[in-house]
Motif scaffolding. Structure first.
Motif, PDB file in Angstrom:
ATOM      1  N   MET A   1      35.058  41.477  46.585  1.00 19.17           N
ATOM      2  CA  MET A   1      35.613  42.707  46.075  1.00 19.17           C
ATOM      3  C   MET A   1      34.882  43.895  46.690  1.00 19.17           C
ATOM      4  O   MET A   1      33.669  43.874  46.822  1.00 19.17           O
ATOM      5  CB  MET A   1      35.484  42.766  44.562  1.00 19.17           C
ATOM      6  CG  MET A   1      36.434  41.847  43.837  1.00 19.17           C
ATOM      7  SD  MET A   1      36.431  42.112  42.073  1.00 19.17           S
ATOM      8  CE  MET A   1      34.994  41.207  41.606  1.00 19.17           C
ATOM      9  N   ALA A   2      35.669  44.888  47.015  1.00 18.74           N
ATOM     10  CA  ALA A   2      35.097  46.120  47.560  1.00 18.74           C
ATOM     11  C   ALA A   2      34.520  46.946  46.411  1.00 18.74           C
ATOM     12  O   ALA A   2      35.139  47.110  45.370  1.00 18.74           O
ATOM     13  CB  ALA A   2      36.165  46.906  48.296  1.00 18.74           C
ATOM     14  N   GLN A   3      33.322  47.438  46.612  1.00 17.26           N
ATOM     15  CA  GLN A   3      32.660  48.249  45.594  1.00 17.26           C
ATOM     16  C   GLN A   3      32.642  49.688  46.047  1.00 17.26           C
ATOM     17  O   GLN A   3      32.601  49.931  47.246  1.00 17.26           O
ATOM     18  CB  GLN A   3      31.224  47.736  45.386  1.00 17.26           C
ATOM     19  CG  GLN A   3      31.152  46.317  44.888  1.00 17.26           C
ATOM     20  CD  GLN A   3      31.585  46.157  43.448  1.00 17.26           C
ATOM     21  OE1 GLN A   3      31.492  47.079  42.648  1.00 17.26           O
ATOM     22  NE2 GLN A   3      32.093  44.989  43.119  1.00 17.26           N
ATOM     23  N   PRO A   4      32.672  50.666  45.227  1.00 12.70           N
ATOM     24  CA  PRO A   4      32.861  50.619  43.781  1.00 12.70           C
ATOM     25  C   PRO A   4      34.333  50.372  43.433  1.00 12.70           C
ATOM     26  O   PRO A   4      35.228  50.613  44.249  1.00 12.70           O
ATOM     27  CB  PRO A   4      32.412  52.005  43.320  1.00 12.70           C
ATOM     28  CG  PRO A   4      32.667  52.889  44.489  1.00 12.70           C
ATOM     29  CD  PRO A   4      32.467  52.027  45.714  1.00 12.70           C
ATOM     30  N   LEU A   5      34.578  49.915  42.222  1.00 12.92           N
ATOM     31  CA  LEU A   5      35.926  49.539  41.810  1.00 12.92           C
ATOM     32  C   LEU A   5      36.636  50.575  40.935  1.00 12.92           C
ATOM     33  O   LEU A   5      37.771  50.357  40.537  1.00 12.92           O
ATOM     34  CB  LEU A   5      35.890  48.202  41.053  1.00 12.92           C
ATOM     35  CG  LEU A   5      35.602  46.985  41.917  1.00 12.92           C
ATOM     36  CD1 LEU A   5      35.453  45.746  41.059  1.00 12.92           C
ATOM     37  CD2 LEU A   5      36.698  46.787  42.934  1.00 12.92           C
ATOM     38  N   THR A   8      39.967  51.622  42.305  1.00 13.27           N
ATOM     39  CA  THR A   8      40.882  50.474  42.297  1.00 13.27           C
ATOM     40  C   THR A   8      41.410  50.234  40.893  1.00 13.27           C
ATOM     41  O   THR A   8      42.620  50.031  40.689  1.00 13.27           O
ATOM     42  CB  THR A   8      40.159  49.208  42.812  1.00 13.27           C
ATOM     43  OG1 THR A   8      39.735  49.450  44.148  1.00 13.27           O
ATOM     44  CG2 THR A   8      41.063  48.000  42.758  1.00 13.27           C
TER      45      THR A   8
END
Length: 124
Positions: A1-5, A8
């Motif tokens: 998962m790409a951070q920060p969420l 998203t």
């Protein structure tokens, strides 16, 4: 998962508010585009004319992966904002020699899911 969420999660909540209760007609009359981070991955068995597995992958956010059939993969591949989903479904039905209404009924929940997950976006 790409951070920060944070962005998203906010995007998913906005998409749920917009598309979760949208009717089939609204989803089909929408002009869709594929999100810029989505890739298509296909697995072929040597000698077979069609892929055995087709995956759509979101490169950002939650990194969602969706397994799809030929119809959904073709619909997504044609989502460049020019045609409505309904127009794409009609063309696909003719190419695949299947009933357009049945194909639309099969694809509508999948379109909704891709829109909520951010793989398909409404065209500007």
């Amino acid at each position: 998962m790409a951070q920060p969420l944070g962005a998203t999660i906010a995007g998913v909540l906005d998409a749920v508010a917009r598309w979760a209760d949208a009717g089939a007609a609204e989803l089909l009359e929408q002009h869709w585009i594929v999100a810029g981070d989505v890739t298509d991955e296909r697995f072929h068995t040597p000698g077979e004319p069609s892929p055995s597995v087709i995956l759509l992958r979101a490169g950002g956010g939650f990194g969602r992966t969706v397994r799809c059939d030929t119809g959904l993969a073709a619909l997504v591949g044609a989502c460049d904002g020019e045609l409505t989903a309904s127009q794409i479904v009609a063309a696909l039905a003719a190419l695949l020699e299947v009933d357009a209404a049945a194909l639309a009924a099969e694809l509508v929940p999948q379109i909704r899911g891709l829109a909520i997950d951010g793989l398909l976006l409404p065209a500007p």
